[in-house]
Motif scaffolding. Structure first.
Motif, PDB file in Angstrom:
ATOM      1  N   LEU A  16     133.820  10.434  -3.586  1.00 60.11           N
ATOM      2  CA  LEU A  16     134.880  11.301  -4.035  1.00 60.11           C
ATOM      3  C   LEU A  16     135.002  12.488  -3.179  1.00 60.11           C
ATOM      4  CD1 LEU A  16     134.453  10.917  -7.995  1.00 60.11           C
ATOM      5  CD2 LEU A  16     136.548   9.959  -6.658  1.00 60.11           C
ATOM      6  N   ASP A  17     136.024  12.858  -2.727  1.00 59.64           N
ATOM      7  CA  ASP A  17     135.982  14.192  -1.723  1.00 59.64           C
ATOM      8  C   ASP A  17     137.257  15.072  -2.321  1.00 59.64           C
ATOM      9  OD1 ASP A  17     134.271  13.942   0.344  1.00 59.64           O
ATOM     10  OD2 ASP A  17     135.292  12.312   1.077  1.00 59.64           O
ATOM     11  N   TRP A  18     136.895  16.299  -2.718  1.00 60.12           N
ATOM     12  CA  TRP A  18     137.866  17.343  -3.457  1.00 60.12           C
ATOM     13  C   TRP A  18     138.072  18.295  -2.253  1.00 60.12           C
ATOM     14  CZ3 TRP A  18     137.127  22.549  -4.346  1.00 60.12           C
ATOM     15  CH2 TRP A  18     138.391  23.189  -5.065  1.00 60.12           C
ATOM     16  N   LYS A  19     139.311  18.442  -2.399  1.00 60.20           N
ATOM     17  CA  LYS A  19     139.860  19.628  -1.403  1.00 60.20           C
ATOM     18  C   LYS A  19     140.586  20.675  -2.237  1.00 60.20           C
ATOM     19  CE  LYS A  19     140.288  15.990   2.073  1.00 60.20           C
ATOM     20  NZ  LYS A  19     139.022  16.198   2.861  1.00 60.20           N
ATOM     21  N   SER A  20     140.451  21.820  -1.924  1.00 58.87           N
ATOM     22  CA  SER A  20     141.106  22.959  -2.469  1.00 58.87           C
ATOM     23  C   SER A  20     142.531  23.066  -2.058  1.00 58.87           C
ATOM     24  CB  SER A  20     140.318  24.143  -2.428  1.00 58.87           C
ATOM     25  OG  SER A  20     140.706  24.833  -0.857  1.00 58.87           O
ATOM     26  N   THR A  21     143.202  23.881  -3.072  1.00 60.18           N
ATOM     27  CA  THR A  21     144.644  24.053  -2.579  1.00 60.18           C
ATOM     28  C   THR A  21     144.998  24.757  -1.194  1.00 60.18           C
ATOM     29  OG1 THR A  21     144.971  24.388  -4.986  1.00 60.18           O
ATOM     30  CG2 THR A  21     146.847  25.186  -3.425  1.00 60.18           C
ATOM     31  N   ASN A  22     143.987  25.564  -0.694  1.00 64.67           N
ATOM     32  CA  ASN A  22     144.132  26.173   0.599  1.00 64.67           C
ATOM     33  C   ASN A  22     144.068  25.058   1.581  1.00 64.67           C
ATOM     34  OD1 ASN A  22     144.893  28.698  -0.592  1.00 64.67           O
ATOM     35  ND2 ASN A  22     142.661  29.635  -0.234  1.00 64.67           N
ATOM     36  N   VAL A  23     143.076  24.232   1.282  1.00 68.33           N
ATOM     37  CA  VAL A  23     142.817  23.223   2.438  1.00 68.33           C
ATOM     38  C   VAL A  23     143.832  22.436   2.541  1.00 68.33           C
ATOM     39  CG1 VAL A  23     141.494  21.252   2.942  1.00 68.33           C
ATOM     40  CG2 VAL A  23     140.137  23.307   2.268  1.00 68.33           C
ATOM     41  N   VAL A  24     144.378  21.835   1.474  1.00 68.78           N
ATOM     42  CA  VAL A  24     145.580  20.988   1.590  1.00 68.78           C
ATOM     43  C   VAL A  24     146.795  21.545   1.901  1.00 68.78           C
ATOM     44  CG1 VAL A  24     147.078  19.612  -0.036  1.00 68.78           C
ATOM     45  CG2 VAL A  24     144.675  19.522  -0.586  1.00 68.78           C
ATOM     46  N   ASP A  25     146.976  22.930   1.658  1.00 68.82           N
ATOM     47  CA  ASP A  25     148.275  23.707   2.096  1.00 68.82           C
ATOM     48  C   ASP A  25     147.990  23.746   3.642  1.00 68.82           C
ATOM     49  OD1 ASP A  25     150.522  25.087   1.820  1.00 68.82           O
ATOM     50  OD2 ASP A  25     149.470  26.855   2.384  1.00 68.82           O
ATOM     51  N   TYR A  26     146.796  24.126   4.047  1.00 73.30           N
ATOM     52  CA  TYR A  26     146.702  24.477   5.615  1.00 73.30           C
ATOM     53  C   TYR A  26     147.050  23.425   6.297  1.00 73.30           C
ATOM     54  CZ  TYR A  26     144.907  26.467  10.014  1.00 73.30           C
ATOM     55  OH  TYR A  26     144.607  26.651  11.307  1.00 73.30           O
ATOM     56  N   TYR A  27     146.482  22.017   5.988  1.00 75.47           N
ATOM     57  CA  TYR A  27     146.579  21.022   6.936  1.00 75.47           C
ATOM     58  C   TYR A  27     147.864  20.395   6.507  1.00 75.47           C
ATOM     59  CZ  TYR A  27     141.858  21.621   8.452  1.00 75.47           C
ATOM     60  OH  TYR A  27     140.675  22.224   9.085  1.00 75.47           O
ATOM     61  N   TYR A  28     148.132  20.131   5.454  1.00 76.99           N
ATOM     62  CA  TYR A  28     149.373  19.247   4.969  1.00 76.99           C
ATOM     63  C   TYR A  28     150.588  20.172   4.703  1.00 76.99           C
ATOM     64  CZ  TYR A  28     145.262  15.923   5.446  1.00 76.99           C
ATOM     65  OH  TYR A  28     144.494  15.362   5.768  1.00 76.99           O
ATOM     66  N   GLY A  29     150.578  21.283   4.386  1.00 80.72           N
ATOM     67  CA  GLY A  29     151.665  22.132   3.911  1.00 80.72           C
ATOM     68  C   GLY A  29     152.748  22.255   5.249  1.00 80.72           C
ATOM     69  N   VAL A  30     154.087  22.477   5.062  1.00 78.52           N
ATOM     70  CA  VAL A  30     155.094  22.495   6.097  1.00 78.52           C
ATOM     71  C   VAL A  30     155.394  24.179   6.352  1.00 78.52           C
ATOM     72  CG1 VAL A  30     157.238  21.627   6.849  1.00 78.52           C
ATOM     73  CG2 VAL A  30     155.865  20.266   5.475  1.00 78.52           C
ATOM     74  N   ARG A  31     155.312  24.243   7.526  1.00 80.74           N
ATOM     75  CA  ARG A  31     155.756  25.599   8.007  1.00 80.74           C
ATOM     76  C   ARG A  31     156.942  25.770   8.074  1.00 80.74           C
ATOM     77  NH1 ARG A  31     150.348  24.249   8.008  1.00 80.74           N
ATOM     78  NH2 ARG A  31     148.831  25.671   9.417  1.00 80.74           N
ATOM     79  N   PRO A  32     157.669  26.968   8.014  1.00 82.13           N
ATOM     80  CA  PRO A  32     159.137  27.090   8.222  1.00 82.13           C
ATOM     81  C   PRO A  32     159.515  26.750   9.577  1.00 82.13           C
ATOM     82  CG  PRO A  32     158.128  29.126   7.076  1.00 82.13           C
ATOM     83  CD  PRO A  32     156.973  28.174   7.406  1.00 82.13           C
ATOM     84  N   SER A  33     158.675  27.170  10.726  1.00 80.53           N
ATOM     85  CA  SER A  33     159.406  26.627  11.870  1.00 80.53           C
ATOM     86  C   SER A  33     159.207  25.176  11.964  1.00 80.53           C
ATOM     87  CB  SER A  33     158.061  27.264  12.977  1.00 80.53           C
ATOM     88  OG  SER A  33     157.065  26.820  12.889  1.00 80.53           O
ATOM     89  N   GLU A  34     158.530  24.348  11.334  1.00 83.30           N
ATOM     90  CA  GLU A  34     158.518  22.999  11.238  1.00 83.30           C
ATOM     91  C   GLU A  34     159.613  22.428  10.646  1.00 83.30           C
ATOM     92  OE1 GLU A  34     153.748  22.892  11.673  1.00 83.30           O
ATOM     93  OE2 GLU A  34     154.567  22.154   9.792  1.00 83.30           O
ATOM     94  N   ASN A  35     159.988  22.590   9.569  1.00 81.95           N
ATOM     95  CA  ASN A  35     161.119  22.406   8.815  1.00 81.95           C
ATOM     96  C   ASN A  35     161.268  23.307   7.754  1.00 81.95           C
ATOM     97  OD1 ASN A  35     162.622  20.939   6.629  1.00 81.95           O
ATOM     98  ND2 ASN A  35     162.517  19.028   7.998  1.00 81.95           N
ATOM     99  N   ASP A  36     162.421  24.067   7.585  1.00 83.32           N
ATOM    100  CA  ASP A  36     162.420  25.123   6.585  1.00 83.32           C
ATOM    101  C   ASP A  36     162.737  24.483   5.312  1.00 83.32           C
ATOM    102  OD1 ASP A  36     163.180  28.105   5.953  1.00 83.32           O
ATOM    103  OD2 ASP A  36     165.142  27.233   5.408  1.00 83.32           O
ATOM    104  N   TYR A  37     163.457  23.202   5.179  1.00 82.71           N
ATOM    105  CA  TYR A  37     163.618  22.749   3.820  1.00 82.71           C
ATOM    106  C   TYR A  37     162.339  22.538   3.050  1.00 82.71           C
ATOM    107  CZ  TYR A  37     165.312  19.453   0.421  1.00 82.71           C
ATOM    108  OH  TYR A  37     165.493  18.896  -1.009  1.00 82.71           O
TER     109      TYR A  37
END
Length: 287
Positions: free
Chosen positions: A202-223
Motif C-alpha cells: 500500500l503506497d500513500w501519496k499526499s495531495t501535493n504529490v498527486v497534484d504536482y505529478y498528475y495535476g494539469v497546468r493552465p499552459s497544458e490545458n486551461d479547461y
C-alpha cells in the motif's frame, strides 16, 4: 550479513530498501558488511505507462549496487542510516525517490537502463475535436515534473509470517512539498534451488504529490487545469519473484509487479488507465 531483495527491487524499479535481519535462505541472498555488492540482470520485460499517449517502457538491462556498513548503507541509489537493530525490529533513516516521475522521463532514476520511444517525456497533441460540452483531454507540451529526493524513516517488523515495512518520507528539496508513506508485507520461501518472494503493498501519496505529478497546468490545458482537483490516495500493489539458482553467481529470474492506481490519481485527465504492471524474465549475475 544482511538479507536484501536486490534483484526484485532493481527488476521492478522500486525505490524501497529491503533490509532484514533474518537468516539468509541461500548464500546469494546475503550481503557481506563493508563489501560492495554488484549485480546485473539481463533479459526482457516491460513496464506499462498509464499516461495518455506515452509509450510503455521496455526493460532489458538492470544493474544493482549496494554497500552496507555498520550503520550507513547505500542500496540502488538510496542512502540510509540504521538507528535500531533488534531481533524482531529495526529502524532506519532513509532517502528514496518517487516512482511517479518515471512515467514522464526516460532518464529518471526509476528508469535507468530502460528505454521508450517518446522524446524527453513530452508529447505534442493535435487540437481536439469538440464532440460534446466537455473537451477531450488533449494537451499542449507538458511542463517539467522535476526530480526530488524524499527523506524520512522506515521500520521493519520481522515475524514468522513475513516482514512488514512501514515508511514515511517527505520532499527534501521543496519541489512539491509532499509526502509519501508505505505499508508493505513480504513473505519468502524456498524449495531446493527455487526461491520465491511475494509482497503486498500500500503506497500513500499526499495531495501535493498527486497534484504536482498528475495535476494539469493552465499552459497544458486551461479547461482541465480548473476541473481536475488532486487529492491524496492509496495505490495498491502486488509483487512476485521467482528465482532458480544455477550457480553461486547466476540465477534465472522472473519478476512481476501490478499496481492498482488510486482513484484520486486515475481521475486525472493525464491518465488513460488506472493500473501499471511490470514483468521481467531473464538471467541475473552477481559479481
Amino acid at each position: 550479513m544482511y538479507r536484501t531483495l536486490l534483484i526484485l527491487l532493481a527488476a521492478l524499479s522500486l525505490p524501497s530498501i529491503g533490509v532484514a535481519k533474518e537468516p539468509c535462505v541461500t548464500k546469494d541472498e546475503c550481503i557481506e558488511m563493508r563489501n560492495w555488492d554488484l549485480g546485473v540482470a539481463i533479459g526482457w520485460g516491460q513496464k506499462t505507462n498509464p499516461l495518455r499517449d506515452f509509450d510503455d517502457i521496455p526493460v532489458f538491462f538492470i544493474p544493482t549496487v549496494a554497500y552496507y556498513g555498520e550503520h550507513w548503507f547505500f542500496d540502488n541509489g538510496n542512502l540510509g542510516y540504521s538507528l535500531v537493530e533488534q531481533q524482531y525490529f529495526s529502524l532506519n533513516l532513509v532517502t528514496s525517490y518517487s516512482m511517479d516521475r518515471a512515467y514522464f522521463y526516460r532518464w529518471d532514476p526509476s528508469n535507468i537502463f530502460l528505454k521508450r520511444s517518446t522524446q524527453d517525456g513530452v508529447r505534442m497533441f493535435d487540437t481536439p475535436a469538440v464532440i460534446n460540452a466537455e473537451p477531450e483531454p488533449v494537451f499542449n507540451s507538458l511542463e517539467s515534473r522535476n526530480f526530488t529526493l524524499l527523506g524520512g524513516a522506515e521500520a521493519f517488523i520481522y515475524t514468522p509470517l513475513g516482514v512488514v515495512r512501514l515508511a514515511y518520507t517527505h520532499d527534501m528539496f521543496n519541489v512539491h512539498q509532499g509526502a509519501e508513506a508505505q505499508i508493505k508485507w513480504t513473505y519468502g520461501w524456498h524449495f531446493t534451488r527455487w526461491v520465491f518472494d511475494m509482497s503486498l503493498v500500500l503506497d500513500w501519496k499526499s495531495t501535493n504529490v498527486v497534484d504536482y505529478y498528475y495535476g494539469v497546468r493552465p499552459s497544458e490545458n486551461d479547461y482541465w487545469s480548473q476541473h481536475y482537483h488532486a487529492d491524496a490516495g492509496w495505490d495498491k500493489g502486488v509483487e512476485m519473484t521467482a528465482r532458480y539458482i544455477l550457480t553461486d553467481n547466476w540465477d534465472m529470474l522472473f519478476a512481476f509487479r501490478y499496481t492498482q492506481i488510486a482513484d484520486e490519481i486515475a481521475a486525472s485527465p493525464l491518465l488513460d488507465q488506472d493500473y501499471s504492471s511490470t514483468y521481467f524474465i531473464g538471467a541475473a549475475y552477481r559479481f
